[in-house]
Write a protein that holds these residues in place. Structure first.
Motif, PDB file in Angstrom:
ATOM      1  N   GLY A 198       0.782  -1.243   0.000  1.00  0.00           N
ATOM      2  CA  GLY A 198       0.000   0.000   0.000  1.00  0.00           C
ATOM      3  C   GLY A 198       0.806   1.280   0.000  1.00  0.00           C
ATOM      4  O   GLY A 198       0.329   2.295   0.511  1.00  0.00           O
ATOM      5  N   ILE A 199       2.019   1.282  -0.551  1.00  0.00           N
ATOM      6  CA  ILE A 199       2.775   2.542  -0.671  1.00  0.00           C
ATOM      7  C   ILE A 199       2.232   3.256  -1.901  1.00  0.00           C
ATOM      8  O   ILE A 199       2.583   2.926  -3.038  1.00  0.00           O
ATOM      9  N   ARG A 200       1.392   4.222  -1.688  1.00  0.00           N
ATOM     10  CA  ARG A 200       0.589   4.770  -2.762  1.00  0.00           C
ATOM     11  C   ARG A 200       0.227   6.233  -2.508  1.00  0.00           C
ATOM     12  O   ARG A 200       0.306   6.733  -1.394  1.00  0.00           O
ATOM     13  N   ILE A 201      -0.199   6.898  -3.570  1.00  0.00           N
ATOM     14  CA  ILE A 201      -0.815   8.217  -3.475  1.00  0.00           C
ATOM     15  C   ILE A 201      -2.110   8.142  -4.268  1.00  0.00           C
ATOM     16  O   ILE A 201      -2.106   7.842  -5.461  1.00  0.00           O
ATOM     17  N   GLY A 202      -3.222   8.382  -3.611  1.00  0.00           N
ATOM     18  CA  GLY A 202      -4.521   8.196  -4.235  1.00  0.00           C
ATOM     19  C   GLY A 202      -4.828   9.129  -5.381  1.00  0.00           C
ATOM     20  O   GLY A 202      -5.526   8.759  -6.320  1.00  0.00           O
ATOM     21  N   ASP A 203      -4.325  10.359  -5.302  1.00  0.00           N
ATOM     22  CA  ASP A 203      -4.657  11.338  -6.339  1.00  0.00           C
ATOM     23  C   ASP A 203      -3.417  11.778  -7.114  1.00  0.00           C
ATOM     24  O   ASP A 203      -3.316  12.928  -7.544  1.00  0.00           O
ATOM     25  N   ALA A 204      -2.468  10.871  -7.313  1.00  0.00           N
ATOM     26  CA  ALA A 204      -1.193  11.227  -7.951  1.00  0.00           C
ATOM     27  C   ALA A 204      -1.392  11.776  -9.362  1.00  0.00           C
ATOM     28  O   ALA A 204      -0.927  12.875  -9.684  1.00  0.00           O
ATOM     29  N   GLY A 205      -2.060  11.018 -10.214  1.00  0.00           N
ATOM     30  CA  GLY A 205      -2.331  11.487 -11.560  1.00  0.00           C
ATOM     31  C   GLY A 205      -1.087  11.892 -12.337  1.00  0.00           C
ATOM     32  O   GLY A 205      -1.114  12.858 -13.104  1.00  0.00           O
ATOM     33  N   GLY A 206       0.030  11.213 -12.120  1.00  0.00           N
ATOM     34  CA  GLY A 206       1.260  11.524 -12.837  1.00  0.00           C
ATOM     35  C   GLY A 206       2.103  12.618 -12.211  1.00  0.00           C
ATOM     36  O   GLY A 206       3.191  12.909 -12.702  1.00  0.00           O
ATOM     37  N   ARG A 207       1.653  13.199 -11.089  1.00  0.00           N
ATOM     38  CA  ARG A 207       2.380  14.324 -10.470  1.00  0.00           C
ATOM     39  C   ARG A 207       3.367  13.832  -9.417  1.00  0.00           C
ATOM     40  O   ARG A 207       3.451  14.370  -8.315  1.00  0.00           O
ATOM     41  N   HIS A 208       4.143  12.836  -9.731  1.00  0.00           N
ATOM     42  CA  HIS A 208       4.994  12.175  -8.754  1.00  0.00           C
ATOM     43  C   HIS A 208       6.047  13.111  -8.153  1.00  0.00           C
ATOM     44  O   HIS A 208       6.213  13.172  -6.935  1.00  0.00           O
ATOM     45  N   GLN A 209       6.753  13.828  -8.998  1.00  0.00           N
ATOM     46  CA  GLN A 209       7.793  14.721  -8.493  1.00  0.00           C
ATOM     47  C   GLN A 209       7.208  15.888  -7.712  1.00  0.00           C
ATOM     48  O   GLN A 209       7.844  16.397  -6.781  1.00  0.00           O
ATOM     49  N   GLN A 210       6.024  16.298  -8.064  1.00  0.00           N
ATOM     50  CA  GLN A 210       5.395  17.400  -7.349  1.00  0.00           C
ATOM     51  C   GLN A 210       4.949  16.990  -5.948  1.00  0.00           C
ATOM     52  O   GLN A 210       4.978  17.798  -5.021  1.00  0.00           O
ATOM     53  N   LEU A 211       4.534  15.738  -5.812  1.00  0.00           N
ATOM     54  CA  LEU A 211       3.942  15.287  -4.554  1.00  0.00           C
ATOM     55  C   LEU A 211       4.922  14.619  -3.597  1.00  0.00           C
ATOM     56  O   LEU A 211       4.679  14.595  -2.388  1.00  0.00           O
ATOM     57  N   ILE A 212       6.009  14.056  -4.130  1.00  0.00           N
ATOM     58  CA  ILE A 212       6.949  13.324  -3.272  1.00  0.00           C
ATOM     59  C   ILE A 212       8.246  14.124  -3.147  1.00  0.00           C
ATOM     60  O   ILE A 212       8.949  14.340  -4.140  1.00  0.00           O
TER      61      ILE A 212
END
Length: 344
Positions: free
Chosen positions: A87-101
């Motif tokens: 469950g290592i996840r982001i529910g609303d990532a939508g391709g914004r990986h660098q922005q969110l992590i």
């Protein structure tokens, strides 16, 4: 609208009426339920080969892991992270990986529960690999359409330093796969490992195409070579004490028995078969031709084609139809019963 002819005896009108309406209600209800059952389920998983940090530590045993790195991960974040290995996840990532992590938190995807996986150490159990063709196996507990992308750290990577986005060769993914077929609990796809030596890290991103949800994992690998030879020389030097160092356990992915035994301790919704997280939408993602890509290009990471799930308009319509038929049954039954009583 009449459900019985005028010549029908009064005593038989109500049973016929009940039978007709009941058949309609019972016939439509399963249709609605079958459509509702077609709604998308959530996907969960982690890299199995080369094994991810969280899967390795879970395989060692959450309560008493054998490796020093996994022991440190438990000391930092507790055992629950290991039971929630998929469950290592982001529910609303939508391709914004660098922005969110943020940098330094790639292995946990910025989730504090998994912070022990971000520990900068050179002794994480590592899978022995070599440059060239490689078959990746992603352990999945709920299949779903989407795109996998795997990135390797750049030459000279220092595993003793926190992992940053700039440490990954984002311009050249070592593997990319859209909608691979799941078999025996794994997604299997091919890639090509780069020319590296010593310890490196592979970072996997699984972006669903029917939801903004994305999953992440870090896999430690050892290419051997010059760096490994140097390490062997250091190991061969006389030890300052007589105490022998604890050997690092061999890498292993969780077995089916371990996964089943740990399911009751997992807090991942439905143990990886569904998702009640409001931040995860089951609504198909719209086409995003200019969506951000980890490498900074315009290639859409999340778009993988037309979703197979039934639309929510159809689901809502079928549900409303079933409820309406039930209401009609009750209403007509009440009227028919009233007429029967009046006739008496």
């Amino acid at each position: 609208m009449s459900f019985a002819t005028p010549s029908t005896p009064r005593g038989r009108r109500v049973p016929r009426l009940r039978g007709a309406v009941t058949a309609a209600a019972l016939g439509l209800a399963p249709l609605a339920l079958s459509v509702l059952a077609a709604a998308p389920a959530s996907a969960h998983g982690s890299m199995g080969d080369p094994v991810s940090r969280v899967a390795q530590c879970f395989a060692e045993g959450p309560e008493s892991p054998r490796s020093a790195a996994c022991q440190a991960a438990v000391a930092a974040g507790g055992t629950q992270a290991l039971y929630d290995w998929n469950g290592i996840r982001i529910g609303d990532a939508g391709g914004r990986h660098q922005q969110l992590i943020p940098d330094g938190k790639l292995c946990s995807a910025g989730n504090d529960e998994f912070k022990g996986l971000d520990l900068a150490r050179a002794d994480w159990p590592a899978t022995a690999v070599h440059s060239g063709a490689y078959t990746f196996k992603y352990r999945v507990t709920a299949p779903h359409k989407g795109t996998f992308e795997v990135y390797a750290t750049k030459p000279g990577h220092d595993p003793a330093k926190p992992l940053a986005w700039s440490d990954l060769d984002l311009a050249h993914p070592v593997a990319t796969s859209t909608d691979p077929v799941a078999a025996d609990g794994f997604y299997t796809f091919s890639g090509t490992l780069p020319d590296r030596t010593g310890r490196q890290l592979l970072y996997a991103v699984w972006q669903r195409s029917d939801s903004p949800e994305a999953f992440y994992s870090c896999s430690d690998v050892d290419f051997g070579g010059a760096a490994a030879a140097k390490a062997d020389t250091v190991k061969a030097a006389p030890a300052p004490t007589s105490a022998a160092p604890t050997p690092t356990p061999a890498v292993s992915t969780p077995s089916e028995q371990q996964i089943a035994a740990g399911a009751d301790r997992s807090t991942v919704e439905h143990h990886g078969h569904g998702d009640d997280d409001p931040s995860t939408s089951a609504k198909p993602m719209p086409p995003t031709p200019n969506a951000p890509h980890p490498a900074g290009t315009s290639v859409p990471l999340a778009e993988t084609g037309t979703p197979t799930g039934t639309s929510y308009a159809a689901i809502g319509g079928a549900a409303a139809l079933a409820l309406g038929s039930a209401a009609l049954f009750l209403s007509v039954r009440q009227r028919a019963t009233g007429r029967s009583r009046t006739a008496r």
